[in-house]
Design a protein around this motif. Structure first.
Motif, PDB file in Angstrom:
ATOM      1  N   GLU A 128      33.966   5.981  18.882  1.00  0.00           N
ATOM      2  CA  GLU A 128      32.771   5.654  19.675  1.00  0.00           C
ATOM      3  C   GLU A 128      32.268   6.894  20.410  1.00  0.00           C
ATOM      4  OE1 GLU A 128      34.021   2.447  22.187  1.00  0.00           O
ATOM      5  OE2 GLU A 128      33.990   0.988  20.569  1.00  0.00           O
ATOM      6  N   MET A 129      33.165   7.883  20.623  1.00  0.00           N
ATOM      7  CA  MET A 129      32.773   9.124  21.289  1.00  0.00           C
ATOM      8  C   MET A 129      31.733   9.891  20.471  1.00  0.00           C
ATOM      9  SD  MET A 129      34.017   9.742  24.274  1.00  0.00           S
ATOM     10  CE  MET A 129      33.809  11.508  24.455  1.00  0.00           C
ATOM     11  N   ALA A 130      31.682   9.651  19.173  1.00  0.00           N
ATOM     12  CA  ALA A 130      30.719  10.334  18.307  1.00  0.00           C
ATOM     13  C   ALA A 130      29.295   9.835  18.565  1.00  0.00           C
ATOM     14  CB  ALA A 130      31.089  10.142  16.842  1.00  0.00           C
ATOM     15  N   HIS A 131      29.158   8.625  19.119  1.00  0.00           N
ATOM     16  CA  HIS A 131      27.831   8.050  19.378  1.00  0.00           C
ATOM     17  C   HIS A 131      27.759   7.505  20.811  1.00  0.00           C
ATOM     18  CE1 HIS A 131      26.781   8.476  15.175  1.00  0.00           C
ATOM     19  NE2 HIS A 131      27.964   7.943  14.867  1.00  0.00           N
ATOM     20  N   PRO A 132      27.765   8.381  21.810  1.00  0.00           N
ATOM     21  CA  PRO A 132      27.724   7.902  23.200  1.00  0.00           C
ATOM     22  C   PRO A 132      26.414   7.212  23.569  1.00  0.00           C
ATOM     23  CG  PRO A 132      27.528  10.281  23.137  1.00  0.00           C
ATOM     24  CD  PRO A 132      27.840   9.832  21.747  1.00  0.00           C
ATOM     25  N   GLU A 133      25.372   7.430  22.768  1.00  0.00           N
ATOM     26  CA  GLU A 133      24.093   6.767  23.054  1.00  0.00           C
ATOM     27  C   GLU A 133      24.224   5.243  22.951  1.00  0.00           C
ATOM     28  OE1 GLU A 133      24.199   7.966  18.751  1.00  0.00           O
ATOM     29  OE2 GLU A 133      24.470   9.062  20.614  1.00  0.00           O
ATOM     30  N   ALA A 134      25.213   4.746  22.214  1.00  0.00           N
ATOM     31  CA  ALA A 134      25.443   3.304  22.127  1.00  0.00           C
ATOM     32  C   ALA A 134      25.869   2.753  23.489  1.00  0.00           C
ATOM     33  CB  ALA A 134      26.502   3.001  21.078  1.00  0.00           C
ATOM     34  N   ALA A 135      26.687   3.523  24.216  1.00  0.00           N
ATOM     35  CA  ALA A 135      27.115   3.099  25.556  1.00  0.00           C
ATOM     36  C   ALA A 135      25.930   3.109  26.515  1.00  0.00           C
ATOM     37  CB  ALA A 135      28.216   4.026  26.067  1.00  0.00           C
ATOM     38  N   ARG A 136      25.082   4.117  26.379  1.00  0.00           N
ATOM     39  CA  ARG A 136      23.881   4.196  27.222  1.00  0.00           C
ATOM     40  C   ARG A 136      22.981   2.978  26.994  1.00  0.00           C
ATOM     41  NH1 ARG A 136      20.849   7.807  30.044  1.00  0.00           N
ATOM     42  NH2 ARG A 136      18.596   7.626  29.829  1.00  0.00           N
ATOM     43  N   GLU A 137      22.870   2.575  25.740  1.00  0.00           N
ATOM     44  CA  GLU A 137      22.038   1.408  25.405  1.00  0.00           C
ATOM     45  C   GLU A 137      22.601   0.140  26.052  1.00  0.00           C
ATOM     46  OE1 GLU A 137      21.724   1.352  21.148  1.00  0.00           O
ATOM     47  OE2 GLU A 137      20.708   3.293  21.114  1.00  0.00           O
ATOM     48  N   VAL A 138      23.924   0.011  26.097  1.00  0.00           N
ATOM     49  CA  VAL A 138      24.547  -1.158  26.745  1.00  0.00           C
ATOM     50  C   VAL A 138      24.153  -1.180  28.232  1.00  0.00           C
ATOM     51  CG1 VAL A 138      26.734  -2.206  27.455  1.00  0.00           C
ATOM     52  CG2 VAL A 138      26.472  -1.336  25.134  1.00  0.00           C
ATOM     53  N   LEU A 139      24.253  -0.025  28.888  1.00  0.00           N
ATOM     54  CA  LEU A 139      23.897   0.037  30.316  1.00  0.00           C
ATOM     55  C   LEU A 139      22.411  -0.223  30.534  1.00  0.00           C
ATOM     56  CD1 LEU A 139      26.088   3.053  31.471  1.00  0.00           C
ATOM     57  CD2 LEU A 139      26.484   0.622  31.879  1.00  0.00           C
ATOM     58  N   LEU A 140      21.579   0.267  29.631  1.00  0.00           N
ATOM     59  CA  LEU A 140      20.142   0.031  29.758  1.00  0.00           C
ATOM     60  C   LEU A 140      19.783  -1.429  29.458  1.00  0.00           C
ATOM     61  CD1 LEU A 140      18.690   3.360  28.315  1.00  0.00           C
ATOM     62  CD2 LEU A 140      18.905   2.651  30.705  1.00  0.00           C
ATOM     63  N   ARG A 141      20.647  -2.150  28.726  1.00  0.00           N
ATOM     64  CA  ARG A 141      20.452  -3.599  28.533  1.00  0.00           C
ATOM     65  C   ARG A 141      20.837  -4.365  29.798  1.00  0.00           C
ATOM     66  NH1 ARG A 141      23.542  -4.652  23.111  1.00  0.00           N
ATOM     67  NH2 ARG A 141      24.782  -5.901  24.525  1.00  0.00           N
TER      68      ARG A 141
END
Length: 176
Positions: A128-141
C-alpha cells in the motif's frame, strides 16, 4: 544550574554591603551585610539575595520557607486551571468498507461534539506504500462527513507509514 542552587541566602551572602528591604515593604537602604543579617535574626526571618548582579546587590528579609510554600501553591493552582486538550485517534485502513467508515465517523462526531480533537490515521501496510494517494482519498471521503462539526487543522499528509489528518472542534461546539 538549578533554581535551588541560584538562591543565595543567610550565611552564603559574600558581598560586603547590600540594599536591604524588609518583607513588609520597609526599605533599610544600603547597609553592611552583617547589619542586615542581624536584623533578619532579630526578626526571626531569612535574608535572601533577590538581585545578586545589582550594584550593590538587593537582599530581602523574609520567611523563605513560607515564600517557597506560597510559590508551590501558586504553581499547583495554575496547573489545576490548565486546559487539557484531548486528542482522540480514529484508525482507518485503505481497504475500509463504507459502513465501517460511517461507524467510525459516528464516533468521531461524538468526540467533536464533546470538544475533543480528532486525529484520523490511515496505516499503509506493505505494498500500500506504493500508492499513498489511496490513503489520502480515504481521508478526503471522511472529511465531508465531519466538516459541519470541525475545522481541518492539518490537511491529509503522509508521515512515515501513516497518512494523518487532524480535525479540531468548532469554537461554539467546544464551549459545551
Amino acid at each position: 544550574m538549578s533554581k535551588k542552587q541560584q538562591t543565595i541566602m543567610n550565611d552564603d551572602i559574600r558581598d560586603p554591603e547590600v540594599r536591604c528591604v524588609v518583607d513588609g515593604g520597609e526599605a533599610m537602604g544600603v547597609v553592611p551585610t552583617a547589619v542586615a543579617k542581624a536584623k533578619a535574626d532579630e526578626l526571626g526571618l531569612d535574608i535572601v539575595l533577590i538581585s545578586p548582579d545589582a550594584k550593590p546587590p538587593v537582599a530581602k528579609i523574609m520567611d523563605y520557607g513560607k515564600f517557597k510554600y506560597q510559590e508551590e501553591k501558586k504553581k499547583k493552582e495554575q496547573k489545576k486551571n490548565q486546559v487539557k486538550i484531548e486528542v482522540k485517534e480514529i484508525k482507518l485502513s485503505v481497504k475500509i468498507a463504507e459502513n465501517d467508515i460511517s461507524y467510525k465517523v459516528k464516533h468521531s462526531r461524538e468526540f467533536l461534539e464533546a470538544g475533543k480533537h480528532v486525529k484520523f490515521r490511515v496505516f499503509l501496510r506493505g505494498r500500500e506504500m506504493a500508492h499513498p494517494e489511496a490513503a489520502r482519498e480515504v481521508l478526503l471521503r471522511v472529511w465531508p462527513m465531519v466538516e459541519d462539526l470541525g475545522v481541518m487543522d492539518k490537511s491529509p499528509r503522509l508521515e512515515g507509514r501513516y497518512y494523518n489528518m487532524l480535525v479540531l472542534p468548532n469554537k461554539k461546539e467546544g464551549a459545551k
